[in-house]
Motif scaffolding. Structure first.
Motif, PDB file in Angstrom:
ATOM      1  N   ARG A 186      66.170  25.840  45.277  1.00 58.07           N
ATOM      2  CA  ARG A 186      67.503  25.273  45.535  1.00 58.07           C
ATOM      3  C   ARG A 186      67.641  24.876  46.997  1.00 58.07           C
ATOM      4  N   ASP A 187      67.158  25.735  47.905  1.00 56.87           N
ATOM      5  CA  ASP A 187      67.198  25.403  49.332  1.00 56.87           C
ATOM      6  C   ASP A 187      66.390  24.135  49.612  1.00 56.87           C
ATOM      7  N   LEU A 188      65.238  24.045  48.996  1.00 58.67           N
ATOM      8  CA  LEU A 188      64.405  22.859  49.166  1.00 58.67           C
ATOM      9  C   LEU A 188      65.121  21.635  48.622  1.00 58.67           C
ATOM     10  N   GLY A 189      65.803  21.790  47.512  1.00 58.25           N
ATOM     11  CA  GLY A 189      66.575  20.684  46.945  1.00 58.25           C
ATOM     12  C   GLY A 189      67.644  20.193  47.903  1.00 58.25           C
ATOM     13  N   ASN A 190      68.278  21.094  48.623  1.00 54.03           N
ATOM     14  CA  ASN A 190      69.291  20.694  49.599  1.00 54.03           C
ATOM     15  C   ASN A 190      68.689  19.899  50.742  1.00 54.03           C
ATOM     16  N   ASP A 191      67.428  20.169  51.076  1.00 52.46           N
ATOM     17  CA  ASP A 191      66.753  19.433  52.136  1.00 52.46           C
ATOM     18  C   ASP A 191      66.353  18.024  51.703  1.00 52.46           C
ATOM     19  N   ILE A 192      66.182  17.827  50.400  1.00 54.26           N
ATOM     20  CA  ILE A 192      65.704  16.549  49.889  1.00 54.26           C
ATOM     21  C   ILE A 192      66.742  15.453  50.090  1.00 54.26           C
ATOM     22  N   HIS A 193      67.972  15.687  49.697  1.00 52.64           N
ATOM     23  CA  HIS A 193      69.036  14.703  49.821  1.00 52.64           C
ATOM     24  C   HIS A 193      70.350  15.467  49.863  1.00 52.64           C
ATOM     25  N   PRO A 194      71.105  15.342  50.956  1.00 54.54           N
ATOM     26  CA  PRO A 194      72.288  16.188  51.118  1.00 54.54           C
ATOM     27  C   PRO A 194      73.371  15.992  50.060  1.00 54.54           C
ATOM     28  N   GLU A 195      73.464  14.798  49.466  1.00 53.67           N
ATOM     29  CA  GLU A 195      74.521  14.559  48.488  1.00 53.67           C
ATOM     30  C   GLU A 195      74.101  14.850  47.051  1.00 53.67           C
ATOM     31  N   LEU A 196      72.822  15.051  46.809  1.00 49.48           N
ATOM     32  CA  LEU A 196      72.347  15.213  45.441  1.00 49.48           C
ATOM     33  C   LEU A 196      71.643  16.552  45.265  1.00 49.48           C
ATOM     34  N   SER A 197      71.834  17.140  44.096  1.00 50.08           N
ATOM     35  CA  SER A 197      71.247  18.442  43.813  1.00 50.08           C
ATOM     36  C   SER A 197      69.795  18.308  43.349  1.00 50.08           C
ATOM     37  N   LEU A 198      69.142  19.440  43.309  1.00 49.67           N
ATOM     38  CA  LEU A 198      67.780  19.486  42.779  1.00 49.67           C
ATOM     39  C   LEU A 198      67.760  19.042  41.318  1.00 49.67           C
ATOM     40  N   VAL A 199      68.808  19.368  40.567  1.00 47.23           N
ATOM     41  CA  VAL A 199      68.885  18.935  39.168  1.00 47.23           C
ATOM     42  C   VAL A 199      68.938  17.412  39.097  1.00 47.23           C
ATOM     43  N   SER A 200      69.673  16.783  39.996  1.00 47.26           N
ATOM     44  CA  SER A 200      69.736  15.321  40.002  1.00 47.26           C
ATOM     45  C   SER A 200      68.356  14.716  40.232  1.00 47.26           C
TER      46      SER A 200
END
Length: 140
Positions: free
Chosen positions: A22-36
């Motif tokens: 989840r933390d890594l997902g937040n680093d990927i794109h600030p407006e979109l979740s890992l699920v997205s």
């Protein structure tokens, strides 16, 4: 260690892994979740995917997938294609911007994995990967 203790240890490690994901997902794109981003990946891997197909692949409720798809449409990472005769819903297509973000996200994840595994040798990584594949295959 008993089988029960080993399963409990695995549970604890998987819980930690999910939190870090989840933390890594937040680093990927600030407006979109890992699920997205997972939705984007499923659309790429599933030709002519519709929202119902994505929900089925991910084992998520259709309303959950719909919210993520709406966010991806607003972000212009996905677009709706044509409806197929006899099938409900629109085909989902990755936009060029979506492809760019997905490629960038994959590069960031690979870079993070490389840093986490920097002190592992190739045989350890191969062994871990083999066990991870086996685990994923066992849960279908």
């Amino acid at each position: 260690m008993s089988h029960e203790d080993a399963v409990e240890n695995l549970y604890q490690q998987l819980t930690l892994f999910v939190r870090r994901s989840r933390d890594l997902g937040n680093d990927i794109h600030p407006e979109l979740s890992l699920v997205s981003y997972t939705v984007l990946s499923v659309v790429v891997a599933t030709p002519d995917a519709r929202a119902a197909d994505v929900a089925s692949v991910l084992g998520l409720d259709k309303s959950t997938v719909s919210r993520h798809i709406d966010a991806l449409l607003r972000a212009r990472l996905l677009r709706r294609g044509d409806e197929q005769p006899g099938r409900r819903g629109y085909i989902l297509n990755l936009t060029p911007l979506g492809r760019h973000h997905l490629d960038l996200a994959a590069s960031r994840v690979r870079s993070r994995l490389a840093s986490w595994l920097a002190d592992w040798d190739e045989s350890e990584i191969e062994n871990f990967t083999g066990l991870f594949v086996r685990f994923n295959e066992s849960i279908g």
